[in-house]
Design a protein around this motif. Structure first.
Motif, PDB file in Angstrom:
ATOM      1  N   HIS A 184      -5.696   2.411  -8.020  1.00 38.02           N
ATOM      2  CA  HIS A 184      -4.983   3.674  -7.733  1.00 38.02           C
ATOM      3  C   HIS A 184      -5.876   4.719  -7.690  1.00 38.02           C
ATOM      4  O   HIS A 184      -6.971   4.628  -8.808  1.00 38.02           O
ATOM      5  CB  HIS A 184      -4.146   4.051  -8.848  1.00 38.02           C
ATOM      6  N   TYR A 185      -6.307   5.399  -6.609  1.00 38.91           N
ATOM      7  CA  TYR A 185      -7.474   6.245  -6.470  1.00 38.91           C
ATOM      8  C   TYR A 185      -7.320   7.452  -5.585  1.00 38.91           C
ATOM      9  O   TYR A 185      -6.321   7.460  -4.775  1.00 38.91           O
ATOM     10  CB  TYR A 185      -8.763   5.427  -5.913  1.00 38.91           C
ATOM     11  N   SER A 195       0.995  -1.100   0.082  1.00 39.77           N
ATOM     12  CA  SER A 195       0.056   0.047  -0.038  1.00 39.77           C
ATOM     13  C   SER A 195       0.971   1.284   0.050  1.00 39.77           C
ATOM     14  O   SER A 195       1.859   1.325   0.781  1.00 39.77           O
ATOM     15  CB  SER A 195      -0.996  -0.013   1.124  1.00 39.77           C
ATOM     16  N   SER A 196       0.544   2.050  -0.773  1.00 44.13           N
ATOM     17  CA  SER A 196       1.311   3.516  -0.858  1.00 44.13           C
ATOM     18  C   SER A 196       0.184   4.726  -0.954  1.00 44.13           C
ATOM     19  O   SER A 196      -0.784   4.617  -1.531  1.00 44.13           O
ATOM     20  CB  SER A 196       2.208   3.471  -2.375  1.00 44.13           C
ATOM     21  N   ILE A 197       0.652   5.388   0.075  1.00 47.41           N
ATOM     22  CA  ILE A 197      -0.111   6.633   0.313  1.00 47.41           C
ATOM     23  C   ILE A 197       0.480   7.972   0.179  1.00 47.41           C
ATOM     24  O   ILE A 197       1.784   8.033   0.853  1.00 47.41           O
ATOM     25  CB  ILE A 197      -1.028   6.785   1.838  1.00 47.41           C
ATOM     26  N   LEU A 204      -7.937   0.329 -12.035  1.00 52.69           N
ATOM     27  CA  LEU A 204      -8.567  -0.841 -11.494  1.00 52.69           C
ATOM     28  C   LEU A 204      -8.218  -1.878 -12.477  1.00 52.69           C
ATOM     29  O   LEU A 204      -8.717  -2.136 -13.527  1.00 52.69           O
ATOM     30  CB  LEU A 204     -10.294  -0.739 -11.324  1.00 52.69           C
ATOM     31  N   ALA A 205      -7.258  -2.802 -11.906  1.00 60.55           N
ATOM     32  CA  ALA A 205      -6.845  -4.048 -12.803  1.00 60.55           C
ATOM     33  C   ALA A 205      -7.078  -5.145 -12.119  1.00 60.55           C
ATOM     34  O   ALA A 205      -6.293  -5.415 -10.895  1.00 60.55           O
ATOM     35  CB  ALA A 205      -5.372  -3.729 -13.170  1.00 60.55           C
ATOM     36  N   TYR A 257      -3.845   6.837  -3.304  1.00 62.07           N
ATOM     37  CA  TYR A 257      -3.792   5.783  -2.775  1.00 62.07           C
ATOM     38  C   TYR A 257      -3.330   4.616  -3.865  1.00 62.07           C
ATOM     39  O   TYR A 257      -3.906   4.662  -4.745  1.00 62.07           O
ATOM     40  CB  TYR A 257      -4.764   5.315  -1.974  1.00 62.07           C
ATOM     41  N   LYS A 258      -2.510   3.841  -3.512  1.00 68.58           N
ATOM     42  CA  LYS A 258      -2.290   2.741  -4.546  1.00 68.58           C
ATOM     43  C   LYS A 258      -2.133   1.326  -3.848  1.00 68.58           C
ATOM     44  O   LYS A 258      -1.569   1.503  -2.679  1.00 68.58           O
ATOM     45  CB  LYS A 258      -0.902   2.940  -5.195  1.00 68.58           C
ATOM     46  N   LEU A 259      -2.861   0.418  -4.114  1.00 69.96           N
ATOM     47  CA  LEU A 259      -2.772  -0.835  -3.464  1.00 69.96           C
ATOM     48  C   LEU A 259      -2.479  -1.844  -4.738  1.00 69.96           C
ATOM     49  O   LEU A 259      -3.245  -1.848  -5.647  1.00 69.96           O
ATOM     50  CB  LEU A 259      -4.549  -1.066  -2.993  1.00 69.96           C
TER      51      LEU A 259
END
Length: 145
Positions: free
Chosen positions: A123-124, A15-17, A106-107, A136-138
């Motif tokens: 990514h949102y 997770s990247s914020i 969204l993949a 945010y990236k998950l």
């Protein structure tokens, strides 16, 4: 994989914020959970502990309309739809907070051969009170054990 309890999977979650005002926060977790197939979607379920709170997380894996739902120490429903902004919510002992997600990516890939495996990337922007609070990236990868 119509089994309600699903297949046991190992999960790698990154997770990247990037807060609107702040520096990149990134964390990686290795978890065990389950992957359940229902209809045209798969559901990834796992439990995590944050600050001594147990949180049950369910992620609906569907490219048209996914969501991240958390129950326990925190309650949250975060819809992810690449075609439009979606309303969600976050609940804590301090009250309920309406959230909006603006999904840029969204993949989802689920492979069912001898063992189920796959990945989920999103990514949102998270919007609270009309303002973006961060990007945010998950990135989740999972493999049946």
């Amino acid at each position: 994989m119509a089994n309600e309890s699903g297949k046991t999977v190992k999960i790698k979650l990154v997770s990247s914020i990037i807060p609107t005002e702040g520096e990149l926060e990134q964390y990686e977790m290795w978890l065990e959970g389950s992957c359940v197939e229902k209809g045209n979607s798969h559901y990834l379920r796992y439990e995590e502990v944050q600050e001594d709170l147990q949180i049950q997380t369910t992620i609906k894996l569907n490219e048209a309309n996914s969501f991240i739902m958390r129950k326990g120490g925190v309650n949250m429903r975060l819809p992810l739809n690449p075609d439009l902004r979606e309303n969600g919510h976050y609940e804590s002992p301090f009250g309920s907070l309406p959230l909006v997600t603006d999904t840029h990516q969204l993949a989802i890939e689920v492979v069912q051969s001898e063992k189920v495996s796959g990945q989920f990337k999103t990514h949102y922007d998270l919007i609270i009170g009309g303002n973006s609070v961060g990007h945010y990236k998950l990135d989740i990868q999972f493999t049946e054990v």
